[in-house]
Design an enzyme around this catalytic site. Structure first.
Site, PDB file in Angstrom:
ATOM      1  N   LYS A 266       0.704  11.611  -3.786  1.00  0.00           N
ATOM      2  CA  LYS A 266       1.230  12.710  -4.607  1.00  0.00           C
ATOM      3  C   LYS A 266       2.655  12.349  -5.033  1.00  0.00           C
ATOM      4  O   LYS A 266       2.834  11.691  -6.024  1.00  0.00           O
ATOM      5  CB  LYS A 266       1.104  14.022  -3.849  1.00  0.00           C
ATOM      6  CG  LYS A 266      -0.386  14.285  -3.475  1.00  0.00           C
ATOM      7  CD  LYS A 266      -0.612  15.612  -2.812  1.00  0.00           C
ATOM      8  CE  LYS A 266      -1.949  15.717  -2.121  1.00  0.00           C
ATOM      9  NZ  LYS A 266      -3.116  15.762  -2.993  1.00  0.00           N
TER      10      LYS A 266
ATOM     11  N   THR B 109       1.204  12.056   2.522  1.00  0.00           N
ATOM     12  CA  THR B 109       0.332  11.243   1.665  1.00  0.00           C
ATOM     13  C   THR B 109       1.189  10.341   0.804  1.00  0.00           C
ATOM     14  O   THR B 109       2.362  10.636   0.551  1.00  0.00           O
ATOM     15  CB  THR B 109      -0.545  12.131   0.758  1.00  0.00           C
ATOM     16  OG1 THR B 109      -1.457  11.294   0.039  1.00  0.00           O
ATOM     17  CG2 THR B 109       0.261  12.918  -0.242  1.00  0.00           C
TER      18      THR B 109
ATOM     19  N   ARG C 275     -21.558  21.926 -13.864  1.00  0.00           N
ATOM     20  CA  ARG C 275     -21.551  20.733 -14.709  1.00  0.00           C
ATOM     21  C   ARG C 275     -20.277  20.697 -15.555  1.00  0.00           C
ATOM     22  O   ARG C 275     -19.666  19.655 -15.723  1.00  0.00           O
ATOM     23  CB  ARG C 275     -22.798  20.690 -15.592  1.00  0.00           C
ATOM     24  CG  ARG C 275     -23.962  19.971 -14.894  1.00  0.00           C
ATOM     25  CD  ARG C 275     -25.009  19.518 -15.897  1.00  0.00           C
ATOM     26  NE  ARG C 275     -25.680  20.669 -16.485  1.00  0.00           N
ATOM     27  CZ  ARG C 275     -26.677  21.318 -15.887  1.00  0.00           C
ATOM     28  NH1 ARG C 275     -27.100  20.929 -14.705  1.00  0.00           N
ATOM     29  NH2 ARG C 275     -27.232  22.343 -16.476  1.00  0.00           N
TER      30      ARG C 275
ATOM     31  N   SER D 131      -3.698  26.610  14.929  1.00  0.00           N
ATOM     32  CA  SER D 131      -3.754  26.081  13.567  1.00  0.00           C
ATOM     33  C   SER D 131      -3.626  27.225  12.553  1.00  0.00           C
ATOM     34  O   SER D 131      -4.293  28.254  12.675  1.00  0.00           O
ATOM     35  CB  SER D 131      -5.097  25.352  13.403  1.00  0.00           C
ATOM     36  OG  SER D 131      -5.259  24.854  12.110  1.00  0.00           O
TER      37      SER D 131
HETATM   38  N1  PMP Z   1      -3.226  17.672   3.340  1.00  0.00           N
HETATM   39  C1  PMP Z   1      -3.088  18.555   2.338  1.00  0.00           C
HETATM   40  C2  PMP Z   1      -2.311  19.800   2.593  1.00  0.00           C
HETATM   41  C3  PMP Z   1      -3.639  18.296   1.086  1.00  0.00           C
HETATM   42  O1  PMP Z   1      -3.489  19.180   0.091  1.00  0.00           O
HETATM   43  C4  PMP Z   1      -4.349  17.083   0.872  1.00  0.00           C
HETATM   44  C5  PMP Z   1      -4.994  16.716  -0.444  1.00  0.00           C
HETATM   45  N2  PMP Z   1      -4.778  17.488  -1.497  1.00  0.00           N
HETATM   46  C6  PMP Z   1      -4.481  16.199   1.953  1.00  0.00           C
HETATM   47  C7  PMP Z   1      -3.911  16.526   3.162  1.00  0.00           C
HETATM   48  C8  PMP Z   1      -5.220  14.917   1.785  1.00  0.00           C
HETATM   49  O2  PMP Z   1      -4.418  13.972   1.135  1.00  0.00           O
HETATM   50  P1  PMP Z   1      -5.046  12.796   0.260  1.00  0.00           P
HETATM   51  O3  PMP Z   1      -5.301  13.355  -1.107  1.00  0.00           O
HETATM   52  O4  PMP Z   1      -4.025  11.720   0.279  1.00  0.00           O
HETATM   53  O5  PMP Z   1      -6.318  12.385   0.929  1.00  0.00           O
END
Ligand code: PMP
Length: 408
Positions: free
Chosen positions: A249, A246, A21, A138
């Protein structure tokens, strides 16, 4: 007879405990912080809180060009896109943004998704799942969205040890040479801040005729010429087949994307469920992201400020022997290594110093590897960084958190 389904969740949430919480409460309050510095006290009073765990690394979420572009697009196109990309939801700005992102990465095409998560999930489920018999390689620390995309693909998956190219090569060498291969890695790792050995990954993948998919979520905007990322910084942009990024960020808004050869991008456009069956980004968000990408293609100021702040923090932490996982990027994983101490450090920073930095505990990291994930931003000053490290040092001493050298 009660509703047993409902009962389960009521019971589970009651047992969730104050810990969780507290975490949710910090998250809720964090939502009130607009940027690196916000005026919002922990108990609702007016107080200055400086935020050290935002992913708005370059402050583009507050950049006047970005805000202006968003406001103009809201006036012109309204709040939402009105549909999925294929059914009424493709706007002028989506198309412009895709062209801009393709150009940024020097690729034939790009495709935007509502988030980075859906971009990885949707793109990888197609790229790994569509070509029969594909085997995927991966990195062990790849993000949850990559893991989920690969799961959804149903493809056979081999995990190589984090950043261990020799292990990757070993796995590639033992796979059937005739099977299609896909190698998936990140450039800057989100929780440790270390950077993948991209030249070697590209080389070995190429040797085994594998497609390469690189998540540059924590690098686009921040590194490389025009903010094109780490591969571009190292002159390797054409050695990776697909880039994923993305807009949430470095570019300060929301949305995710891939950029790559037209055939692959078109395949993802045609078959990716997280692209097809969801409402597209609001046009205004796309317009804001477009302004951010364009701005950062021509401006070095934000990148230089971020790099200077990261360098300063690396130096000051090292001087005070506060250990952190890697000095390779602006993601500074200050190592605590104990769940309770980590939460205490985070809580004390907020209470005493008005500093918000989230404790990262399991399952985001392994138990015993708890960290404060510190992300200086381009909007912090050198004085802010000094004050931050000073406060951290005090708390390290007060709580008796082990000091020591940095892993490097
Ligand atoms: N890939 C990595 C390495 C991430 O750290 C993140 C989110 N922190 C994502 C993809 C997903 O991106 P988004 O926050 O735009 O959904």
């Amino acid at each position: 007879m009660t509703n047993r389904h409902m009962d389960f969740f009521v019971r589970e949430m009651a047992d969730f405990g104050p810990r969780k919480r507290e975490f949710l409460e910090i998250g809720r309050r964090a939502g009130l912080f607009p940027s690196a510095v916000a005026r919002q006290g922990p108990d609702g009073t007016e107080a200055e809180i400086s935020v050290w765990c935002s992913n708005d690394y370059l402050g583009m979420g507050q950049n006047p060009f970005v805000l202006e572009a968003i406001k103009d697009a809201v006036d012109a196109f309204g709040a939402g896109s009105g549909g999925s990309r294929n059914i009424g939801g493709t706007n002028h700005y989506h198309v412009l943004l895709e062209k801009e992102l393709a150009a940024l990465h020097g690729k034939e095409a790009a495709l935007i998704f509502p988030s980075g998560y859906t971009a990885n999930d949707g793109a990888l489920s197609v790229l790994a799942g569509r070509a029969p018999d594909t085997v995927v390689f991966s990195d062990q620390l790849n993000h949850a969205s990559i893991i989920d995309g690969l799961r959804h693909s149903g493809a056979e998956k081999r995990i190589f040890r984090h950043n261990d190219v020799a292990h990757l090569e070993e796995l590639l060498a033992t796979a059937d040479p005739d099977r299609p291969k896909l190698v998936v890695a990140e450039s800057v790792y989100s929780m440790s801040g270390d950077i993948a050995p991209l030249a070697q990954i590209a080389e070995v993948s190429h040797r085994y005729h594998a497609t390469t998919f690189l998540d540059e979520v924590h690098a686009v905007g921040m590194y490389g010429p025009q903010g094109a990322g780490i591969a571009a910084r190292e002159g390797l942009a054409d050695r990776f087949t697909v880039f994923m990024g993305t807009l949430a960020k470095g570019f300060g808004t929301a949305g995710g994307y891939i950029a790559g050869p037209a055939a692959l991008v078109d395949a993802v456009r045609s078959w990716s469920r997280s692209f097809i069956f969801t409402t597209s980004l609001p046009p205004a968000t796309a317009a804001g992201a477009l302004a951010a990408v364009r701005h950062l293609r021509s401006s070095e100021v934000e990148r230089e400020r971020l790099a200077a702040n990261a360098r300063l923090m690396h130096r000051l932490l090292t001087e005070r022997r506060i250990p952190f996982i890697s000095d390779q990027s602006h993601i500074i994983a200050v190592f605590v290594g104990e769940d309770q101490l980590c939460r205490q450090a985070s809580a004390l920073l907020l209470r005493r110093h008005g500093i918000y930095v989230q404790a990262i505990n399991a399952p985001s990291v392994r138990t015993g590897e708890e960290i404060l994930r510190v992300a200086p931003s381009a909007t912090h000053t050198a004085g802010d960084v000094e004050k931050f490290v000073e406060a951290l040092d005090g708390i390290w001493q007060e709580l008796g958190i082990p000091t020591g050298p940095t892993a490097g």
